[in-house]
Design a protein around this motif. Structure first.
Motif, PDB file in Angstrom:
ATOM      1  N   GLU A   1      40.544 130.442 132.879  1.00 16.40           N
ATOM      2  CA  GLU A   1      39.981 130.631 134.220  1.00 16.40           C
ATOM      3  C   GLU A   1      41.129 130.471 135.196  1.00 16.40           C
ATOM      4  O   GLU A   1      41.762 129.419 135.239  1.00 16.40           O
ATOM      5  CB  GLU A   1      38.939 129.559 134.519  1.00 16.40           C
TER       6      GLU A   1
ATOM      7  N   ASP B   1      42.788 126.932 134.501  1.00 14.35           N
ATOM      8  CA  ASP B   1      42.076 125.998 133.628  1.00 14.35           C
ATOM      9  C   ASP B   1      42.090 126.594 132.228  1.00 14.35           C
ATOM     10  O   ASP B   1      41.793 127.776 132.046  1.00 14.35           O
ATOM     11  CB  ASP B   1      40.615 125.831 134.060  1.00 14.35           C
TER      12      ASP B   1
ATOM     13  N   GLU C   1      38.010 121.684 128.506  1.00 15.52           N
ATOM     14  CA  GLU C   1      38.517 122.479 129.634  1.00 15.52           C
ATOM     15  C   GLU C   1      39.583 121.676 130.354  1.00 15.52           C
ATOM     16  O   GLU C   1      39.283 120.729 131.072  1.00 15.52           O
ATOM     17  CB  GLU C   1      37.353 122.823 130.580  1.00 15.52           C
TER      18      GLU C   1
ATOM     19  N   LYS D   1      42.018 121.129 133.178  1.00 13.44           N
ATOM     20  CA  LYS D   1      42.026 121.643 134.552  1.00 13.44           C
ATOM     21  C   LYS D   1      43.430 121.697 135.144  1.00 13.44           C
ATOM     22  O   LYS D   1      44.280 120.868 134.807  1.00 13.44           O
ATOM     23  CB  LYS D   1      41.201 120.716 135.457  1.00 13.44           C
TER      24      LYS D   1
ATOM     25  N   LYS E   1      31.370 117.571 131.200  1.00  9.89           N
ATOM     26  CA  LYS E   1      31.147 118.829 131.908  1.00  9.89           C
ATOM     27  C   LYS E   1      29.698 118.996 132.361  1.00  9.89           C
ATOM     28  O   LYS E   1      28.764 118.801 131.599  1.00  9.89           O
ATOM     29  CB  LYS E   1      31.510 119.944 130.927  1.00  9.89           C
TER      30      LYS E   1
HETATM   31 MG    MG Z   1      35.415 126.345 134.652  1.00  9.27          MG
END
Ligand code: MG
Ligand code: ADP
Ligand code: ZN
Length: 502
Positions: free
Chosen positions: A23, A219, A237, A239, A288
């Motif tokens: 992302e 990310d 994930e 970041k 998350k």
């Molecule tokens: Mg995301």
């Protein structure tokens, strides 16, 4: 989790197949924010570029920035996406002090662009296709600065400062489909994808995409599945992985960490993680949220975006040559190898080289100086080539001085040194330092005579046919002229005066 639980990279690959999702947020370089007229100029005093809309004050109403939409469409088209006929913004609801509206204006199930792909070229030349799920428009949040803690994190801080200048700056979020099939090259693919995307964004002129300035942020989602299994594993994930090298390292680290957890019979939590530049590790962030936690709903204060097909086609006509194709074209034009091109790219030399060619220098000369002396100096000073205090026009002028014989390579290097030291343009440095090649035949002839006189034994050898000995006399003349003579011409003169054929 300690570092000792990491599985060696080879062992990860023996049992698992990595799946990635990237992302990328790109801050657009528009003059004004996405939903108000506030300036986006960097470096202004805190909270001087705000208004009721981007501060979320009651009664304020947003208006869409047309350039933001245009940039989003152009990015979508460059990524081979379909462009929505009609789409809406959505509110992503959550509270955080850097977002005073208590929701982020984003897009949810109606992105402006979707179903695309980006072909990225790996170091060995192979092309890997990364599928794009969507590219959508949203806005940036403000910036919090936590004071008093050791690491700048909120943990341990005594208080926090908020700057809303960034709140509302347009962002495009580009999300890949799960990337499968990269295997051992997953970290390389991740890095190559982000690099290619950055080049594309720059070529489109929609953002400078400088990762170190937060204009582009990534990310990294990663999961492992046992080899041969269809179903994806649970992803983590990581970041804000904000350099190309970090994208590669974070991917690699997460592969090794996941394998450690899985091998020990543990379960991977779907969580966000922080990346640590110092040692390339990641640590747990928060568990998350699911999309439903955000209570997305269509933004009632903004009209839907319905770009006409004519406009979309017009924008398609503004797309630049794809960076990958341009690189390949230049590589062929310049007659250099894949590897040499890669060095040019790694050195950040492509733009300066092209600008120098634009300023009139031959390609090989432009490449030679940027990849040689200038790269060496940039490296020494620990700066980017682009931030050396010399312009492409000046490098082009230097090439010209060398081509016309006014400077030899050694003098050209001294000229560069002078320009970098702030002594002026190449011509000014040549003047001030007296760097011109001694091409005055009279002066040169005198220096050659002196060298012959002072080295009678060598001169005799040369007269006797030992032409190779001329090097010593050339050296003597070069020394006497402080390196400012054309060595080839000096050699000619020596042989001429001694009456031997070269
Ligand atoms: Mg995301
Ligand atoms: P979120 O908002 O939770 O971050 P997104 O859909 O925006 O979710 O992004 C998730 C990213 O992770 C996408 O790039 C997606 O392709 C990728 N992804 C989804 N599932 C997996 C998985 N199991 N393993 C690795 N990547 C995944
Ligand atoms: Zn504003």
């Amino acid at each position: 989790m300690t570092v000792t639980d990491l599985v060696s990279y080879e062992d990860v690959l023996a049992s698992y197949d990595p799946v990635m999702g990237l992302e990328v947020h790109v801050e657009l370089g528009t003059n004004t924010k996405m939903f108000c007229g506030c300036s986006t100029t960097l470096g202004a005093d805190a909270n001087t570029q705000t208004c009721p809309t981007c501060l979320g004050l009651p009664g304020s109403l947003p208006v869409v920035n047309a350039t933001g939409v245009e940039s989003a469409i152009r990015i979508g088209l460059a990524l081979n996406c379909e462009i929505a006929q009609w789409c809406r913004f959505a509110r992503k609801n959550y509270f955080y002090p850097d977002m005073p509206k208590n929701f982020q204006t984003s897009q949810y199930d109606e992105p402006i662009a979707f179903n695309g792909f980006l072909d990225v070229q790996l170091e060995d030349g192979e092309v890997f296709r990364v599928e794009i799920e969507r590219a959508h428009m949203e806005e940036d949040t403000g910036k919090s600065t936590h004071i008093g803690g050791a690491t700048g994190r909120i943990h341990g801080a005594s208080h926090s400062l908020l700057d809303y200048n960034r709140a509302g700056i347009p962002l495009i979020e580009i999300v890949t489909r799960p990337i499968v099939g990269a295997g051992a090259r997953a970290p390389e693919v991740a890095k190559a994808y982000v690099a290619e995307l950055r080049e594309l964004i720059k070529a489109l002129g929609v953002s400078e995409a400088r990762m170190e300035m937060g204009q582009m942020r990534c990310d990294v989602n990663l999961s492992l599945r046992p080899i041969g299994r269809e179903k994806f594993g649970t992803r983590s994930e990581t970041k804000n992985v904000n350099s190309l090298r970090s994208v590669e390292r974070a991917t690699r680290f997460e592969m090794q960490r996941h394998a450690g957890v899985l091998n020990a019979g543990g379960t991977i939590l779907q969580e966000t993680r922080h990346f640590h530049e110092e040692d390339g590790s990641t640590t747990s962030g928060r568990i998350k949220e699911e999309a439903e936690d955000y209570r997305y709903f269509p933004e009632p204060d903004l009209v839907p975006v319905a770009p006409s097909r004519e406009w979309v086609e017009e924008l398609r006509g503004t797309l630049p040559e794809l960076p990958r194709l341009r690189r390949n074209r230049l590589r062929e034009e310049w007659g250099i190898s894949e590897h040499e091109m890669q060095s040019v790219l790694n050195a950040g030399a492509l733009d300066p080289i092209l600008a120098t060619i634009d300023a009139g220098a031959p390609a090989d000369q432009s490449r030679k100086w940027w990849m040689g002396e200038l790269a060496r100096r940039a490296n020494e000073d620990g700066v980017d080539l682009g931030s050396l205090p010399i312009t492409p026009e000046q490098v082009a002028r230097l090439c010209e001085l060398v081509a016309e014989g006014s400077l030899n390579d050694k003098l050209a290097r001294q000229t560069i040194e002078g320009v970098l030291a702030g002594e002026g343009t190449p011509d000014e440095v040549v003047d001030k330092r007296g760097l011109k090649v001694v091409s005055d035949e009279g002066a040169l002839g005198k220096a050659v005579d002196e060298a012959i006189e002072g080295n009678a034994a060598i001169a005799d050898k040369i007269r006797g046919g030992k032409v190779a000995a001329a090097g010593a006399l050339v050296g003597a003349v070069m020394k006497a002229t402080r390196g400012q003579a054309d060595a080839a011409r000096v050699r000619e003169l020596i042989l001429e005066k001694l009456g031997v054929e070269g």
